[in-house]
Design a protein around this motif. Sequence first.
Motif, PDB file in Angstrom:
ATOM      1  N   PRO A   7       0.855  -1.194   0.000  1.00 32.54           N
ATOM      2  CA  PRO A   7       0.000   0.000   0.000  1.00 32.54           C
ATOM      3  C   PRO A   7       0.883   1.234   0.000  1.00 32.54           C
ATOM      4  CG  PRO A   7       0.059  -1.009   2.171  1.00 32.54           C
ATOM      5  CD  PRO A   7       0.752  -1.957   1.250  1.00 32.54           C
ATOM      6  N   ALA A   8       0.426   2.281  -0.671  1.00 34.10           N
ATOM      7  CA  ALA A   8       1.231   3.499  -0.766  1.00 34.10           C
ATOM      8  C   ALA A   8       1.397   4.165   0.596  1.00 34.10           C
ATOM      9  CB  ALA A   8       0.601   4.462  -1.756  1.00 34.10           C
ATOM     10  N   SER A   9       0.355   4.078   1.427  1.00 33.64           N
ATOM     11  CA  SER A   9       0.425   4.744   2.714  1.00 33.64           C
ATOM     12  C   SER A   9      -0.451   4.050   3.739  1.00 33.64           C
ATOM     13  CB  SER A   9       0.012   6.207   2.585  1.00 33.64           C
ATOM     14  OG  SER A   9      -1.336   6.296   2.177  1.00 33.64           O
ATOM     15  N   VAL A  10      -0.031   4.158   4.983  1.00 34.09           N
ATOM     16  CA  VAL A  10      -0.836   3.722   6.127  1.00 34.09           C
ATOM     17  C   VAL A  10      -0.634   4.764   7.214  1.00 34.09           C
ATOM     18  CG1 VAL A  10      -0.663   1.255   5.604  1.00 34.09           C
ATOM     19  CG2 VAL A  10       0.979   2.313   7.158  1.00 34.09           C
ATOM     20  N   SER A  11      -1.572   4.806   8.150  1.00 35.74           N
ATOM     21  CA  SER A  11      -1.429   5.748   9.250  1.00 35.74           C
ATOM     22  C   SER A  11      -2.012   5.151  10.520  1.00 35.74           C
ATOM     23  CB  SER A  11      -2.111   7.072   8.922  1.00 35.74           C
ATOM     24  OG  SER A  11      -3.490   6.875   8.741  1.00 35.74           O
ATOM     25  N   GLY A  12      -1.558   5.700  11.637  1.00 36.69           N
ATOM     26  CA  GLY A  12      -2.057   5.256  12.934  1.00 36.69           C
ATOM     27  C   GLY A  12      -1.694   6.255  14.005  1.00 36.69           C
ATOM     28  N   THR A  19      -0.501  -2.601  10.320  1.00 36.00           N
ATOM     29  CA  THR A  19       0.065  -3.695   9.539  1.00 36.00           C
ATOM     30  C   THR A  19       0.245  -3.252   8.101  1.00 36.00           C
ATOM     31  OG1 THR A  19      -0.911  -5.424  10.930  1.00 36.00           O
ATOM     32  CG2 THR A  19      -0.268  -6.050   8.698  1.00 36.00           C
ATOM     33  N   ILE A  20       1.400  -3.549   7.543  1.00 33.77           N
ATOM     34  CA  ILE A  20       1.712  -3.243   6.146  1.00 33.77           C
ATOM     35  C   ILE A  20       1.841  -4.556   5.389  1.00 33.77           C
ATOM     36  CG2 ILE A  20       3.362  -2.192   4.559  1.00 33.77           C
ATOM     37  CD1 ILE A  20       4.213  -0.353   6.901  1.00 33.77           C
ATOM     38  N   SER A  21       1.123  -4.675   4.300  1.00 35.42           N
ATOM     39  CA  SER A  21       1.170  -5.908   3.516  1.00 35.42           C
ATOM     40  C   SER A  21       2.154  -5.803   2.357  1.00 35.42           C
ATOM     41  CB  SER A  21      -0.224  -6.242   2.967  1.00 35.42           C
ATOM     42  OG  SER A  21      -0.663  -5.208   2.113  1.00 35.42           O
ATOM     43  N   CYS A  22       2.577  -6.947   1.875  1.00 35.21           N
ATOM     44  CA  CYS A  22       3.554  -7.044   0.787  1.00 35.21           C
ATOM     45  C   CYS A  22       3.177  -8.275  -0.033  1.00 35.21           C
ATOM     46  CB  CYS A  22       4.945  -7.175   1.371  1.00 35.21           C
ATOM     47  SG  CYS A  22       6.252  -7.589   0.198  1.00 35.21           S
ATOM     48  N   THR A  23       2.604  -8.045  -1.192  1.00 34.41           N
ATOM     49  CA  THR A  23       2.095  -9.164  -1.993  1.00 34.41           C
ATOM     50  C   THR A  23       2.995  -9.454  -3.178  1.00 34.41           C
ATOM     51  OG1 THR A  23      -0.168  -8.645  -1.357  1.00 34.41           O
ATOM     52  CG2 THR A  23       0.132 -10.039  -3.293  1.00 34.41           C
TER      53      THR A  23
END
Lengths: 112, 121
Positions: A7-12, A19-23
């Motif tokens: 995903p280009a971006s995540v926030s918290g 959690t950051i995914s990598c497919t």
Amino acid sequence: QSALTQPASVSGSPGQSITISCTGTSSDVGAYNYVSWYQQHPGKAPKLIIYEVTNRPSGVSNRFSGSKSGNTASLTISGLQADDEADYYCSSYTSISSSVVLFGAGTKLTVL
Amino acid sequence: EVQLVQSGAEVKKPGESLRISCKGSGNTFTGNWINWVRQMPGKGLEWMGRVDPSDSYTNYSPSFQGHVNISTDRSITTAYLQWRSLKASDTAIYYCSTTPAIGGAYRSDYWGQGTLVTVSS
């Protein structure tokens, strides 16, 4: 050769978990436990934070953890802190061509 | 501890040649591959290729094969990334990194500070 998909971006918010995914595919992430994760702060070199899917190098906080299911690997950061704001990249060995190593396109983590 | 020190920033014109370096401390080159990774402005990491200093064996990403040359001089624990003819699209930060040759799982344990290469007419 296509990069791994992140995903280009995540926030918290501080204290939360993200959690950051990598497919990838059955020729890289899905086939080998050679997934690594790197943290990169602006203007700095990348830093290894997870290797072989779940292992942390010495000195890396146990707030960082990794996992994998099928063709998708994940990085979880618990107890978010302001200093966790950075770009995160996954990488994997690939058996296709001579490329050997593929990186993901990177995910920008923003700590709100 | 492993330390990788890269050569300084470069400004070049299209068509010019260039060699940048990555010097390892102590026994860095013993038992480690040396990788080169590109990061274009505002973009992600791209693995370019690697060299095994023990026998100078190299692997290149298809995206970089034929456009760059990776080499090493074990006697001075230095790895090199070389271009014969630069393009404007080669403008980027280039990092070197180490991977344990045995059991390294293709990870990059240690990284240099990066070398900014600017190619502009």
